[in-house]
Design a protein around this motif. Structure first.
Motif, mmCIF file in Angstrom:
data_model
loop_
_atom_site.group_PDB
_atom_site.id
_atom_site.type_symbol
_atom_site.label_atom_id
_atom_site.label_comp_id
_atom_site.label_asym_id
_atom_site.label_seq_id
_atom_site.Cartn_x
_atom_site.Cartn_y
_atom_site.Cartn_z
ATOM 1 N N PHE A 455 0.831 -1.209 0.000
ATOM 2 C CA PHE A 455 0.000 0.000 0.000
ATOM 3 C C PHE A 455 0.866 1.261 0.000
ATOM 4 C CE2 PHE A 455 -1.861 3.414 2.579
ATOM 5 C CZ PHE A 455 -3.026 3.684 1.871
ATOM 6 N N PHE A 456 1.851 1.296 0.886
ATOM 7 C CA PHE A 456 2.703 2.481 0.967
ATOM 8 C C PHE A 456 3.638 2.590 -0.237
ATOM 9 C CE2 PHE A 456 1.458 2.288 5.450
ATOM 10 C CZ PHE A 456 1.127 3.611 5.670
ATOM 11 N N GLU A 457 3.969 1.451 -0.843
ATOM 12 C CA GLU A 457 4.742 1.515 -2.078
ATOM 13 C C GLU A 457 3.927 2.195 -3.174
ATOM 14 O OE1 GLU A 457 7.847 -2.238 -2.000
ATOM 15 O OE2 GLU A 457 6.026 -2.382 -3.185
ATOM 16 N N GLU A 458 2.662 1.854 -3.234
ATOM 17 C CA GLU A 458 1.798 2.416 -4.289
ATOM 18 C C GLU A 458 1.517 3.891 -4.044
ATOM 19 O OE1 GLU A 458 -2.741 1.779 -6.002
ATOM 20 O OE2 GLU A 458 -1.743 0.148 -4.932
ATOM 21 N N GLU A 459 1.314 4.258 -2.783
ATOM 22 C CA GLU A 459 0.915 5.626 -2.468
ATOM 23 C C GLU A 459 2.096 6.572 -2.272
ATOM 24 O OE1 GLU A 459 -2.159 6.752 -2.517
ATOM 25 O OE2 GLU A 459 -2.939 4.761 -3.030
ATOM 26 N N PHE A 460 3.209 6.042 -1.713
ATOM 27 C CA PHE A 460 4.334 6.914 -1.392
ATOM 28 C C PHE A 460 5.673 6.369 -1.875
ATOM 29 C CE2 PHE A 460 1.039 7.814 1.774
ATOM 30 C CZ PHE A 460 0.955 9.197 1.681
ATOM 31 N N ASN A 461 5.643 5.368 -2.739
ATOM 32 C CA ASN A 461 6.851 4.801 -3.366
ATOM 33 C C ASN A 461 7.795 4.105 -2.394
ATOM 34 O OD1 ASN A 461 5.854 5.769 -5.713
ATOM 35 N ND2 ASN A 461 7.664 6.894 -6.318
ATOM 36 N N GLY A 462 7.245 3.478 -1.353
ATOM 37 C CA GLY A 462 8.066 2.594 -0.544
ATOM 38 C C GLY A 462 8.309 3.053 0.874
ATOM 39 N N ILE A 463 8.895 2.119 1.666
ATOM 40 C CA ILE A 463 9.182 2.396 3.083
ATOM 41 C C ILE A 463 10.635 2.091 3.432
ATOM 42 C CG2 ILE A 463 6.805 1.882 3.789
ATOM 43 C CD1 ILE A 463 8.094 -0.821 4.908
ATOM 44 N N MET A 464 11.385 1.511 2.500
ATOM 45 C CA MET A 464 12.758 1.112 2.814
ATOM 46 C C MET A 464 13.703 2.282 2.576
ATOM 47 S SD MET A 464 12.779 -2.761 1.329
ATOM 48 C CE MET A 464 11.989 -2.293 -0.198
ATOM 49 N N PRO A 465 14.360 2.750 3.627
ATOM 50 C CA PRO A 465 15.154 3.981 3.515
ATOM 51 C C PRO A 465 16.420 3.810 2.675
ATOM 52 C CG PRO A 465 15.390 3.032 5.701
ATOM 53 C CD PRO A 465 14.357 2.221 5.000
ATOM 54 N N LEU A 466 16.634 4.789 1.831
ATOM 55 C CA LEU A 466 17.879 4.897 1.061
ATOM 56 C C LEU A 466 18.445 6.278 1.360
ATOM 57 C CD1 LEU A 466 19.599 3.394 -1.130
ATOM 58 C CD2 LEU A 466 18.414 4.791 -2.815
ATOM 59 N N GLU A 467 19.666 6.317 1.819
ATOM 60 C CA GLU A 467 20.262 7.567 2.272
ATOM 61 C C GLU A 467 21.447 7.955 1.390
ATOM 62 O OE1 GLU A 467 19.181 9.462 4.669
ATOM 63 O OE2 GLU A 467 17.881 8.181 5.900
ATOM 64 N N ILE A 468 21.579 9.266 1.164
ATOM 65 C CA ILE A 468 22.754 9.809 0.480
ATOM 66 C C ILE A 468 23.413 10.804 1.426
ATOM 67 C CG2 ILE A 468 23.601 11.110 -1.502
ATOM 68 C CD1 ILE A 468 21.170 10.095 -3.060
ATOM 69 N N LEU A 469 24.651 10.517 1.788
ATOM 70 C CA LEU A 469 25.393 11.359 2.730
ATOM 71 C C LEU A 469 26.340 12.256 1.941
ATOM 72 C CD1 LEU A 469 26.180 12.033 5.694
ATOM 73 C CD2 LEU A 469 27.899 10.212 5.514
ATOM 74 N N VAL A 470 26.187 13.561 2.144
ATOM 75 C CA VAL A 470 27.015 14.545 1.456
ATOM 76 C C VAL A 470 27.984 15.158 2.457
ATOM 77 C CG1 VAL A 470 27.043 16.677 0.103
ATOM 78 C CG2 VAL A 470 25.142 15.054 -0.160
ATOM 79 N N TYR A 560 27.993 18.008 7.171
ATOM 80 C CA TYR A 560 27.321 16.874 6.533
ATOM 81 C C TYR A 560 25.845 17.175 6.302
ATOM 82 C CZ TYR A 560 31.428 14.241 8.084
ATOM 83 O OH TYR A 560 32.712 13.792 8.293
ATOM 84 N N ALA A 561 25.377 16.783 5.150
ATOM 85 C CA ALA A 561 23.954 16.868 4.834
ATOM 86 C C ALA A 561 23.484 15.496 4.369
ATOM 87 C CB ALA A 561 23.693 17.909 3.744
ATOM 88 N N ARG A 562 22.203 15.239 4.513
ATOM 89 C CA ARG A 562 21.647 13.948 4.091
ATOM 90 C C ARG A 562 20.474 14.180 3.148
ATOM 91 N NH1 ARG A 562 18.591 11.599 9.445
ATOM 92 N NH2 ARG A 562 18.161 9.832 8.044
ATOM 93 N N ILE A 563 20.354 13.278 2.202
ATOM 94 C CA ILE A 563 19.173 13.232 1.343
ATOM 95 C C ILE A 563 18.505 11.896 1.619
ATOM 96 C CG2 ILE A 563 18.291 13.229 -1.016
ATOM 97 C CD1 ILE A 563 20.786 14.759 -1.865
ATOM 98 N N THR A 564 17.283 11.939 2.113
ATOM 99 C CA THR A 564 16.565 10.718 2.464
ATOM 100 C C THR A 564 15.472 10.463 1.437
ATOM 101 O OG1 THR A 564 16.941 11.100 4.825
ATOM 102 C CG2 THR A 564 15.191 9.567 4.228
ATOM 103 N N THR A 565 15.477 9.260 0.916
ATOM 104 C CA THR A 565 14.395 8.831 0.041
ATOM 105 C C THR A 565 13.996 7.425 0.453
ATOM 106 O OG1 THR A 565 13.698 8.468 -2.254
ATOM 107 C CG2 THR A 565 15.966 7.943 -1.718
ATOM 108 N N PHE A 566 12.884 6.955 -0.046
ATOM 109 C CA PHE A 566 12.429 5.603 0.272
ATOM 110 C C PHE A 566 12.251 4.820 -1.017
ATOM 111 C CE2 PHE A 566 11.322 8.182 3.879
ATOM 112 C CZ PHE A 566 11.667 7.394 4.963
ATOM 113 N N MET A 567 12.525 3.545 -0.934
ATOM 114 C CA MET A 567 12.608 2.721 -2.123
ATOM 115 C C MET A 567 11.529 1.652 -2.117
ATOM 116 S SD MET A 567 15.963 0.647 -3.432
ATOM 117 C CE MET A 567 15.731 -0.688 -2.268
#
Length: 808
Positions: A455-470, A560-567
């Motif tokens: 459900f959350f994948e369909e509505e919000f594109n996932g729940i599994m965190p993917l992080e980018i550390l700058v 440091y900055a982070r970009i958080t997205t979910f997969m």
């Protein structure tokens, strides 16, 4: 000399066991009590399985991220997709539900629609202030309509964070405290607080609440593992005892075997507790595995006892020969099985190392229990009655044995052609195998939380965190406009990737700040210009005492900055392409002399862990083959015998791998175990057959054909019995709700079935075809280890028997 040593050693073992029955039983009881006291140290895992070595580059990168920003898997989300939510009563109820979690010690913060704040420009004080969208509660539909218009149309910063404006799906976020998210307190919160409150809300409002997030999913998944341990143990006991009873038709023999394997299970739990290991989805499989592996030991020992009793009627001599004859063979077969599991110890993956250690020690423990308890118990029991020995006269197995002998004798070419065709077909299938790095693929598809994940994948594109550390390599570098522009370019790629959710970072906050600076006009939700940035920065500085604008986006130093997205839950191939695209964009956008940008997160760590295990699969299996080959070489002292023994055991592994390709079963942590486990178990049949074959060679004056057929008739029956027990025993795992466990059970069962047919058809065929090159091997005549003593050795047992009888 080695033959005499082996015989004398087992004679001594038999004498010790049968002379010291009470002491040994008390010793077993004491060890069992000791292991039972270790159960208190057992604990169930509260984190995902980390398949990588601790010092692996991916783990180091992930740990570096956690050191800077803390645990990233602490978010629980609740969502509703229901048009009736947009009424005054139900919207207030939804906000109150979120508010009700705020007072709990396990909760770090809660964000719902009610908690959303408008960033508003305070011109007089030259700062930004936060104003709530909802001050207390919603009083009218007009107020609710205004709220919807503001959220869905005027503040893009929040779009796809707490709502989906297209589908009108609303969600709330619960942030658990990072210090307890990987402890037992998480379980208490989920089961004692979260779930009851949600169920109460659903009952009152008649709306369906979807719940997800890594803490929630991990908790329910771990509970499923706990629940299934008992089911597996009960299932394995039921299936194996039923099959055992069908073979022996003896309640007494069945109960003795059940006692032995139950003690084995108790010792296994004790080993886990003693070593202070966690119970994971893998170690949870070991107790039922011990039952399945222990029952064949009982079959060999009890069957030999009853054969001896029927032969000469002397109970004491029968028990002595059970230990001296079958004990050695059973030890070697258990050692090969333990070696199959033990190869996981060398993988450097903590998860598999612990699995390998516990499984290997438990297999050796069940061997010790079988050899000690079964003979001792039978010394206290009366002489077996005729009905206990009736199964030895059964003729139903005769048809199967006759078919095997006929195939080997008359259809050898057919066997070879069939094996070659199956081999080629399987190799084609192997090229179709895919690798899965999914975190949720092995989770129960029947569980409610799995549907919620989708459900959350369909509505919000996932729940599994993917992080980018700058890492900007300088203080305050993360808030520089040049850095923000580079991050924004990378975020555009993330937005264009359908498998990833909308990114959250300081970039969105900077855009929101410009929108607020321009009096809230949505069209100005964009990065400020250099000149605008000077004014906006001063507003942010003036706001710092009242508004913590940078919290969670940038570390305290600003470096440091982070970009958080979910997969989404996607295949390994897609994930690798996404990672490659991100890396290419990072390399183009962020100069390496100024920035160090790394992609990390739990989803990526798990993917890399799966890839790591696949690379180590060949090493693990090769080690198993090498160890067992060395053992075979030491036993038979014949290189050609090693090759002949390996072929029937490697072919089933190739067949199973081919089936995985054709059936679409991917290589993943659970299915990787199949090959080493199956090889370690299936080679036991080969050892039994070749040992009996060598014995028949000596008894029949090195007549190959006669010896092969004799070994086939005698060893084939016990191989069939044990293979059936193993087949149905491992099939118990197919009742699991975990896809990986089902695949493991089905694949090991299939592999062992193929191995039985291969050892009963292909192995004797090879022996007959290669008789000239193998039969004249002098070293085969005198092996290093005399697995099955010859019948002419039994005459030497009489003196020992007298000693034992007199000591009773």
């Amino acid at each position: 000399m080695s033959k005499l040593f082996t015989k004398s050693f087992w004679d001594v073992v038999a004498r010790i066991i049968l002379r010291n029955k009470i002491v040994i039983l008390l010793g077993v009881l004491a060890v069992t009590i000791f292991f039972s006291l270790q159960w208190k140290n057992m604990r169930f895992t509260y984190t995902e399985a980390n398949l990588l070595p601790d010092d692996h580059e991916v783990n180091v990168t992930y740990q570096n991220f956690l050191d800077i920003f803390g645990e990233e898997g602490n978010l629980i989300v609740m969502g509703i997709k229901d048009s009736t939510l947009f009424t005054v009563e139900k919207m207030n109820a939804w906000n109150n539900l979120a508010d009700s979690f705020k007072g709990y010690e396990a909760v770090d913060g809660v964000i719902s629609i009610k908690d959303l704040q408008k960033l508003v420009k305070d011109t007089e004080n030259e700062r930004f202030v936060l104003e709530p969208f909802i001050k207390d509660s919603i009083a009218s539909m007009a107020q609710l309509d205004k709220l919807q218009d503001e959220l869905f149309n005027q503040y893009p910063f929040y779009d796809n964070v707490l709502f989906n404006k297209e589908s009108k799906t609303i969600r709330s976020a619960i942030y658990m405290k990072k210090s307890i998210v990987n402890t037992a307190a998480r379980k208490d919160f989920v089961f004692d607080v979260l779930i009851p409150k949600i169920e109460e809300f659903e009952k009152a409002t008649e709306m369906d609440v979807r719940v997800s997030g890594m803490p929630y999913v991990r908790t329910l998944n771990a509970q499923n593992i706990v629940d299934e341990i008992g089911v597996f143990i009960a299932g394995a006991l039921l299936v194996t005892s039923f099959i055992f009873f069908l073979f022996f038709r003896s309640i007494r023999a069945t109960l003795i075997s059940m006692l032995v394997v139950c003690l084995g299970v108790m010792w296994t739990f004790g080993i886990i507790g003693l070593l202070n290991y966690e119970i994971t989805v893998l170690t949870a499989l070991i107790p039922p595995l011990i039952i399945v592996i222990g029952i064949p030991n009982c079959i060999f020992l009890i069957n030999k006892y009853q054969l001896e009793v029927k032969l000469h009627g002397n109970k004491v001599r029968s028990l002595q020969r059970v230990i001296t004859k079958v004990g050695n063979a059973t030890l070697l077969t258990n050692l090969t099985t333990a070696a199959g599991f033990g190869t996981f110890i060398l993988t450097q993956s903590t998860l598999l190392v612990e699995f390998g250690i516990v499984a290997s020690l438990s297999i050796l423990a069940i061997f010790i229990l079988c050899v000690l308890i079964i003979p001792i118990i039978y010394t206290f029991l009366p002489h077996p009655k005729d009905r206990h020995l009736e199964h030895l006269n059964k003729r139903w197995i005769g048809g199967f044995v006759d078919w095997m002998e006929r195939m080997v004798k008359e259809r050898r070419i057919t066997i070879y052609i069939t094996a070659i065709i199956v081999l080629i077909t399987s190799i084609i299938g192997i090229y179709q195998i895919k690798i899965s790095g999914s975190l949720i693929e092995d989770m129960s598809k029947e569980a409610g939380f799995f549907d919620d994940i989708r459900f959350f994948e369909e509505e919000f594109n996932g729940i599994m965190p993917l992080e980018i550390l700058v890492d900007t390599k300088r203080k305050k570098g993360a808030t520089k406009l040049t850095t923000l522009k580079r991050m924004d370019k990378l975020e555009q790629l993330i937005i264009e990737t359908p498998e990833l959710s909308k990114p959250v970072s300081i970039v969105g906050l900077a855009k929101y700040a410009k929108q607020a600076y321009t009096n809230g006009i949505p069209e100005y939700y964009q990065l400020p210009t250099s000149q605008e940035n000077l004014f906006i920065s001063s507003y942010i500085k003036n706001s710092s005492s009242n508004v913590d604008l940078l919290k969670s986006f940038v570390d305290s130093t600003g470096q440091y900055a982070r970009i958080t997205t979910f997969m989404k839950d996607i295949g390994t191939d897609k994930m690798e392409r996404i990672e490659e695209n991100l890396e290419n964009e990072i390399n183009k956008t962020f100069p390496k002399e100024q920035y160090e940008v790394t992609v990390t997160g739990k989803a990526l760590v798990f993917l890399k862990g799966t890839k790591y295990l696949v690379k180590n699969l060949a090493i693990s299996l090769s080690l198993a083959i090498l160890l067992i080959s060395l053992l075979m070489a030491y036993m038979f002292r014949s290189f050609k015998m090693i090759i002949v023994s390996l072929i029937p055991n490697l072919l089933p592994l190739v067949i199973t791998a081919g089936l995985m390709g054709y059936l679409g079963v991917p290589i993943k942590p659970s299915t990787i175990l199949v090959f080493s486990i199956a090889f370690g178990i299936s080679v036991d049949d080969t050892i039994h057959f070749l040992a009996k074959y060598r014995q028949e060679l000596q008894a029949n004056n090195w007549k190959i054909k006669k010896s092969v057929y004799a070994a086939l008739r005698e060893a084939g029956v016990s191989m069939f019995y044990t293979s059936i027990v193993l087949f149905f025993g491992f099939s118990v795992f197919t009742i699991s709700s975990f896809g990986g466990t089902v695949a493991l059970g089905a694949l090991v069962s299939a592999t062992l079935l193929f191995a039985m047919l291969s050892n009963l058809l292909l192995l004797p065929s090879l022996l007959l075809s290669l008789e000239r090159s193998i039969a004249n091997k002098e070293d085969l005549k005198e092996p290093s280890i005399n697995i099955i003593p010859n019948d002419d050795d039994d005459d030497d047992d009489d003196d020992d028997e007298i000693d034992i009888v007199e000591s009773k």
